[in-house]
Design an enzyme around this catalytic site. Structure first.
Site, mmCIF file in Angstrom:
data_model
loop_
_atom_site.group_PDB
_atom_site.id
_atom_site.type_symbol
_atom_site.label_atom_id
_atom_site.label_comp_id
_atom_site.label_asym_id
_atom_site.label_seq_id
_atom_site.Cartn_x
_atom_site.Cartn_y
_atom_site.Cartn_z
ATOM 1 C CD GLU A 185 -18.001 -21.319 -19.059
ATOM 2 O OE1 GLU A 185 -16.951 -21.385 -18.400
ATOM 3 O OE2 GLU A 185 -18.158 -20.516 -20.010
ATOM 4 C CG HIS A 189 -13.332 -23.247 -20.543
ATOM 5 N ND1 HIS A 189 -12.315 -23.006 -21.434
ATOM 6 C CD2 HIS A 189 -14.333 -22.383 -20.865
ATOM 7 C CE1 HIS A 189 -12.685 -22.038 -22.263
ATOM 8 N NE2 HIS A 189 -13.918 -21.649 -21.942
ATOM 9 N N GLY A 204 3.373 1.757 -7.308
ATOM 10 C CA GLY A 204 2.517 0.578 -7.283
ATOM 11 C C GLY A 204 1.208 0.852 -7.964
ATOM 12 N N PRO A 205 0.570 -0.209 -8.464
ATOM 13 C CG PRO A 205 -0.162 -2.373 -8.936
ATOM 14 C CD PRO A 205 1.005 -1.613 -8.444
ATOM 15 N N PRO A 206 -2.858 1.055 -8.675
ATOM 16 C CG PRO A 206 -4.379 2.025 -10.125
ATOM 17 C CD PRO A 206 -3.170 1.173 -10.086
ATOM 18 N N GLY A 207 -4.735 0.952 -5.652
ATOM 19 C CA GLY A 207 -5.381 0.043 -4.708
ATOM 20 C C GLY A 207 -4.427 -0.839 -3.942
HETATM 21 P P1 ADP Z 1 -3.588 3.426 -3.465
HETATM 22 O O1 ADP Z 1 -3.266 4.701 -2.784
HETATM 23 O O2 ADP Z 1 -2.396 2.556 -3.687
HETATM 24 O O3 ADP Z 1 -4.398 3.554 -4.709
HETATM 25 P P2 ADP Z 1 -5.121 2.979 -1.108
HETATM 26 O O4 ADP Z 1 -4.080 3.152 -0.080
HETATM 27 O O5 ADP Z 1 -6.056 4.103 -1.322
HETATM 28 O O6 ADP Z 1 -4.478 2.559 -2.484
HETATM 29 O O7 ADP Z 1 -5.913 1.656 -0.756
HETATM 30 C C1 ADP Z 1 -7.302 1.567 -0.861
HETATM 31 C C2 ADP Z 1 -7.874 0.663 0.221
HETATM 32 O O8 ADP Z 1 -7.436 -0.674 0.033
HETATM 33 C C3 ADP Z 1 -7.388 1.011 1.604
HETATM 34 O O9 ADP Z 1 -8.200 1.983 2.184
HETATM 35 C C4 ADP Z 1 -7.503 -0.301 2.343
HETATM 36 O O10 ADP Z 1 -8.812 -0.512 2.815
HETATM 37 C C5 ADP Z 1 -7.232 -1.316 1.269
HETATM 38 N N1 ADP Z 1 -5.850 -1.789 1.320
HETATM 39 C C6 ADP Z 1 -4.917 -1.641 0.341
HETATM 40 N N2 ADP Z 1 -3.759 -2.219 0.687
HETATM 41 C C7 ADP Z 1 -3.927 -2.732 1.907
HETATM 42 C C8 ADP Z 1 -3.075 -3.450 2.804
HETATM 43 N N3 ADP Z 1 -1.816 -3.747 2.506
HETATM 44 N N4 ADP Z 1 -3.590 -3.831 3.993
HETATM 45 C C9 ADP Z 1 -4.873 -3.541 4.300
HETATM 46 N N5 ADP Z 1 -5.715 -2.873 3.519
HETATM 47 C C10 ADP Z 1 -5.278 -2.473 2.314
#
Ligand code: ADP
Length: 635
Positions: free
Chosen positions: A435, A438, A212-215
């Site tokens: 704007e 748009h 999965g993508p970052p975050g």
């Molecule tokens: P990745 O490892 O995929 O890059 P992380 O697990 O480090 O992402 O996610 C970063 C932050 O984003 C987490 O600490 C959390 O606060 C928030 N987050 C991401 N996905 C969720 C989710 N499904 N539910 C709640 N918080 C999330």
């Protein structure tokens, strides 16, 4: 221990220095003569005595500078001569001097022993002491640089362990992951009670790979699995294993697993596993080390048997480059994809993060979710935090995070903080025109409710912004919908062309986006008559990673046709936008005036202003329908 070793080392060095000075110094009394001169002096009976120092390779003694020794008037003088150490030379010396002078050979046994000590024993002891110090420091695992250099086979402080604690992350902290929970349930059951699996001779998944993508919550998910199972969580990043020294990465992998074995049952999480697990083919110079590290990882994965209670979890956003051997059954056999959440998922994630914060009753999290298409969990966490920060800044007693804060926070996360850029009245008018263009065209093509906010305030790198949501979650789009998008993109420019005398640089971003989209229509989706259903563009970038397009190898003529088609699509879109703006001139003027005053329009105020823009006359009416030659649906 360390102190003792340092003292020993210093003493050894001191002894070494003293001995070197004492042993290697050569006694050179009196005049220097060559050995041949010594022989001739001896034949002339001018040498009284000579002593051969065997370790120093010198002959020393006394001779008479003026004549024969017997009856030497000038008195005897000391001499020294370098002496080539060999049996032949010794024999020669004895032959030449024997009988003519007092000859003595001094075996310097003391010096011989000292030399042996200096050249062999002491250096060995000094080295041993040095290694001793190095290993004591490394074993202590201190923060010193030395420890970093020496402890290269260890993971070091970057790698973290988390003990199972009361406040461990659980699934309650992770939202919008309904299906994923079932996928990892087995892992949790297994870690909680391995015997249940043994009874059925069932093999639990050894490795779970999260894509999965970052975050998107990969780390969070892994942590939650550990929390739910109540086992320690050991984390390392794939980049920790990447070193230029061959073998170091492999040693670190071993170290990681030996720690895991101590703590088992445990979850070992390797973030960015693609750094190690990259496919092994076609590698350059650095391939050797990476390959060894990967092999070690594979060996370790095969090595821990099912009952050891270790589950490996890996995360990556580049599954396409992972080595096939990693994905085989028995290694990372469970693959889970975490994608940016849809609107419902986003609302759930927002709810999770809103739990601990005083959110005002007027905040509709579903509405916030609708305004944040494409946001990942991390972005959403950021939005809530920004909103809370804004509320803190206002600092009202018992204040709450309100809808206004959320709206502002979304913009901040999207574009960075307000730049507070000053602009002239002319620029303001122009941005308002752009704007509003748009916004009017977007409502004219039936997407009024998707417009969340229109603003002429400078934000981040861009100047002004019309924010739209609504179709970030769409799975597919028809050619008409894409043409509508193109028209919305070109509307700013069209409005400026209508109402301002000269074009301006505000169009840059719009043109870039429109061109990319039009190229995709023609080159990827086969939505043009000229090119037809032939792929002219190739997507690059991996699955789920940032991507773009590049030209496939096609003929010159096709390139020309491609260009013409793209150009026509964009120009038609611009004409369409101009037409829509003409149709809705009064509404356009109205919005421009309001926007100039208010700077930012959103919510009901914006919707009311756009109310007069009815899509009825133009919805479904596309310019290409009037020009049969460009009937895209005819393909
Ligand atoms: P990745 O490892 O995929 O890059 P992380 O697990 O480090 O992402 O996610 C970063 C932050 O984003 C987490 O600490 C959390 O606060 C928030 N987050 C991401 N996905 C969720 C989710 N499904 N539910 C709640 N918080 C999330």
């Amino acid at each position: 221990m360390l102190r003792v070793l340092v003292v020993v080392l210093l003493v050894l060095v001191a002894v070494f220095v003293v001995l070197v000075r004492g042993t290697f110094s050569v006694s050179k009394p009196g005049r220097e003569v060559t050995i041949n001169r010594l022989y001739s002096l001896a034949s002339a009976n001018r040498v009284r005595e000579a002593t051969l120092l065997d370790q120093e390779a010198q002959v020393v003694g006394r001779f008479c500078p003026s004549g024969r020794v017997s009856g030497c008037r000038s008195g005897l003088v000391s001499f020294h001569a370098a002496y080539p150490q060999s049996d032949v030379a010794t024999q020669q010396l004895i032959d030449r001097l024997g009988g003519r002078a007092r000859l003595e050979v001094r075996h310097q046994t003391g010096k011989a022993v000292a030399r042996l000590v200096i050249t062999f024993v002491l250096p060995l002891m000094i080295l041993a002491a040095l290694f001793g110090i190095i290993f004591v420091v490394a074993a202590a695992g201190g923060d010193s640089d030395l420890a970093g250099v020496v402890g290269f086979g260890r993971l070091g402080k970057k790698q973290k362990r988390e003990k199972a604690t009361e406040d461990a992350v659980t699934f309650a902290d992770v939202a919008g992951i309904g299906d994923v929970v079932t996928e990892v349930q087995e892992v949790i059951d297994y870690l909680r009670d391995p015997t249940k699996f043994e009874a059925f001779a069932a093999v639990a998944p050894k490795g779970v790979l999260l894509f999965g993508p970052p975050g998107c919550g990969k780390t969070l998910m892994a942590r939650a699995v550990a929390g739910e199972s109540g086992v320690p969580f050991i984390t390392a990043s794939g980049t920790d294993f990447v070193e230029s020294l061959v073998g170091v990465g492999a040693a670190r992998v071993r170290d990681l697993f030996s720690q895991a074995r101590e703590l088992a049952p445990a979850i070992v999480f390797i973030d960015e596993i693609d750094a190690v697990g990259r496919t092994r083919e076609g590698e350059g110079v650095s391939g050797g080390e990476r390959e060894q590290t990967l092999n070690q990882l594979l060996v370790e994965m095969d090595g821990f048997d099912v009952s050891s209670g270790i589950v490996l979890m890996g995360a990556t956003n580049r599954p396409d480059i992972l080595d096939a051997a990693l994905m085989r059954p028995g290694r990372f056999d469970r693959h889970i994809t975490l994608e940016p959440p849809d609107a419902d998922g986003r609302a759930e994630i927002l709810a999770v993060h809103a739990r601990r914060r005083p959110v005002a009753a007027d905040v509709d999290l579903f509405d916030v979710a609708r305004q944040t298409p494409g946001f990942t969990g991390a972005d959403l966490a950021n939005v809530i935090n920004e909103a809370a920060l804004l509320a803190v800044r206002e600092g009202q007693e018992g204040g709450q995070v309100s809808a206004r804060h959320f709206s502002e926070a979304i913009q901040r996360v999207l574009h960075g903080p307000h730049r507070g850029k000053l602009m002239t009245a002319d620029e303001r008018y122009r941005l308002a025109v752009h704007e509003s263009g748009h916004a009017v065209v977007a409502s004219a093509v039936g997407r009024r409710t998707d417009i969340h906010r229109v603003s002429i305030l400078a934000q981040g790198a861009g100047v002004a912004k019309t924010s739209m949501g609504g179709d970030g979650d769409r799975v597919l789009l028809t050619d008409h919908e894409i043409q509508d998008r193109l028209a919305i993109m070109m509307a700013g420019m069209a409005a400026e062309a209508r109402l301002c005398d000269r074009p301006s640089t505000t169009a840059e971003n719009d043109i870039a986006q429109a061109t990319a989209l039009a190229k995709e229509m023609v080159g990827l989706y086969g939505m043009s008559a000229g090119i037809g259903p032939v792929r002219v563009l190739a997507r690059y970038g991996g699955f789920l990673s940032a991507d773009g397009t590049s030209m496939e190898a096609i003929g010159d003529q096709s390139i020309e046709t491609f260009d013409t088609e793209v150009r026509q699509l964009i120009e038609t879109a611009k004409d369409h936008a101009t037409q829509l703006l003409t149709d809705h001139q009064p509404a356009l003027t109205n919005i421009i005036t309001t926007l100039e005053q208010e700077e930012t329009l959103e919510g009901t105020a914006l919707q009311q202003l756009l109310d007069t823009v009815t899509p009825s006359s133009t919805n479904g009416h596309h310019p290409h329908n009037d020009t049969p030659t460009r009937d895209l649906r005819g393909l």
